[in-house]
Design a protein around this motif. Structure first.
Motif, PDB file in Angstrom:
ATOM      1  N   THR A  43       0.945  -1.090  -0.006  1.00 14.53           N
ATOM      2  CA  THR A  43       0.129   0.102  -0.099  1.00 14.53           C
ATOM      3  C   THR A  43       0.863   1.206   0.032  1.00 14.53           C
ATOM      4  O   THR A  43       0.613   2.284  -0.925  1.00 14.53           O
ATOM      5  N   GLU A  44       1.931   1.358   0.752  1.00 13.98           N
ATOM      6  CA  GLU A  44       2.832   2.451   0.961  1.00 13.98           C
ATOM      7  C   GLU A  44       3.595   2.613  -0.410  1.00 13.98           C
ATOM      8  O   GLU A  44       3.750   3.765  -0.894  1.00 13.98           O
ATOM      9  N   LYS A  45       3.935   1.664  -0.984  1.00 14.40           N
ATOM     10  CA  LYS A  45       4.823   1.578  -2.243  1.00 14.40           C
ATOM     11  C   LYS A  45       3.815   2.272  -3.215  1.00 14.40           C
ATOM     12  O   LYS A  45       4.235   2.927  -4.064  1.00 14.40           O
ATOM     13  N   GLY A  46       2.416   1.506  -3.511  1.00 10.86           N
ATOM     14  CA  GLY A  46       1.590   2.036  -4.695  1.00 10.86           C
ATOM     15  C   GLY A  46       1.316   3.484  -4.118  1.00 10.86           C
ATOM     16  O   GLY A  46       1.075   4.444  -5.087  1.00 10.86           O
ATOM     17  N   HIS A  57       7.235   6.138   4.928  1.00  8.79           N
ATOM     18  CA  HIS A  57       6.430   5.100   5.358  1.00  8.79           C
ATOM     19  C   HIS A  57       6.802   3.778   4.698  1.00  8.79           C
ATOM     20  O   HIS A  57       6.977   2.790   5.626  1.00  8.79           O
ATOM     21  N   VAL A  58       7.421   3.731   3.423  1.00  9.80           N
ATOM     22  CA  VAL A  58       7.930   2.507   2.869  1.00  9.80           C
ATOM     23  C   VAL A  58       9.019   1.977   3.687  1.00  9.80           C
ATOM     24  O   VAL A  58       8.882   0.641   3.883  1.00  9.80           O
ATOM     25  N   ILE A 110      -4.665  -2.876  -7.315  1.00 14.52           N
ATOM     26  CA  ILE A 110      -5.733  -1.613  -6.994  1.00 14.52           C
ATOM     27  C   ILE A 110      -4.863  -0.394  -7.361  1.00 14.52           C
ATOM     28  O   ILE A 110      -5.238   0.602  -7.707  1.00 14.52           O
ATOM     29  N   GLY A 111      -3.719  -0.097  -6.467  1.00 14.03           N
ATOM     30  CA  GLY A 111      -2.904   0.800  -6.741  1.00 14.03           C
ATOM     31  C   GLY A 111      -2.569   1.253  -8.118  1.00 14.03           C
ATOM     32  O   GLY A 111      -2.712   2.240  -8.610  1.00 14.03           O
ATOM     33  N   ALA A 147      -6.724   5.168  -1.865  1.00 16.28           N
ATOM     34  CA  ALA A 147      -5.486   4.526  -1.585  1.00 16.28           C
ATOM     35  C   ALA A 147      -5.264   5.010  -0.237  1.00 16.28           C
ATOM     36  O   ALA A 147      -4.916   4.088   0.553  1.00 16.28           O
ATOM     37  N   GLU A 148      -5.668   6.147   0.153  1.00 18.24           N
ATOM     38  CA  GLU A 148      -5.296   6.521   1.817  1.00 18.24           C
ATOM     39  C   GLU A 148      -6.557   5.921   2.779  1.00 18.24           C
ATOM     40  O   GLU A 148      -6.308   5.688   3.835  1.00 18.24           O
ATOM     41  N   THR A 149      -7.547   5.463   2.074  1.00 19.60           N
ATOM     42  CA  THR A 149      -8.648   4.697   2.872  1.00 19.60           C
ATOM     43  C   THR A 149      -7.967   3.484   3.085  1.00 19.60           C
ATOM     44  O   THR A 149      -7.904   3.019   4.486  1.00 19.60           O
TER      45      THR A 149
END
Length: 163
Positions: free
Chosen positions: A16-19, A50-51, A78-79, A109-111
């Motif tokens: 998620t962070e990488k995306g 964050h990654v 998704i990303g 994305a942030e959700t």
């Protein structure tokens, strides 16, 4: 606490962070409002950090950050879809449209990102020893920034729609 579920959460968090890095990089290209662009540039830098935070966590816990999981593949897809949506909006050329699409994509994305960090906070409450210490430090460092990313961008999306 189910170790396998926590492990999967960490892999999805990393993806998620990488995306998020890719989402913000594309969203910045869509931004027309200078204040929004500056905010997203700040969030991009935080997301890059964050990654690293998640990667360091995983390494301390003996997890391989390059390992693939089925959930991680879904998160990546998704990303990539969010990035594609913004690129489509940019190609459309309608003034303001790409910026609005970008705001909505960032909210999507942030959700997921916000949920991940909230769930990590729940894990911290039940974890013990070195695992608890490692995850708690990461959670304390990042979670409040995730709140800001989500809530501020939701506000931007709302205001852009109203405008």
């Amino acid at each position: 606490m189910k170790d396998e579920q926590v492990r999967e959460l960490l892999y999805q968090m990393l993806e998620t962070e990488k995306g998020g890095v890719q989402v913000y990089t594309t969203a910045i290209q869509c931004a027309e409002n200078e204040d929004l662009k500056e905010e997203w540039e700040e969030y991009l830098e935080q997301t890059k950090r964050h990654v690293k935070v998640v990667q360091e966590c995983m390494q301390k816990l003996g997890l391989d950050p390059t390992e693939e999981t089925p959930g991680r593949s879904v998160v990546r897809h998704i990303g990539e879809s969010l990035v594609t949506a913004m690129e489509m909006a940019l190609e459309g050329g309608e003034p303001g449209a790409a910026q609005l699409v970008a705001a909505e994509c960032v909210v999507h994305a942030e959700t997921k990102d916000h949920l991940n960090w909230h769930l990590l906070g729940e894990v911290v409450k039940k974890a013990k020893g070195e695992v608890a210490k490692t995850l708690k430090a990461a959670h304390e460092e990042v979670e409040s920034e995730e709140d800001e990313h989500l809530y501020h961008t939701k506000g931007w999306a709302r205001e852009l729609w109203i405008k």
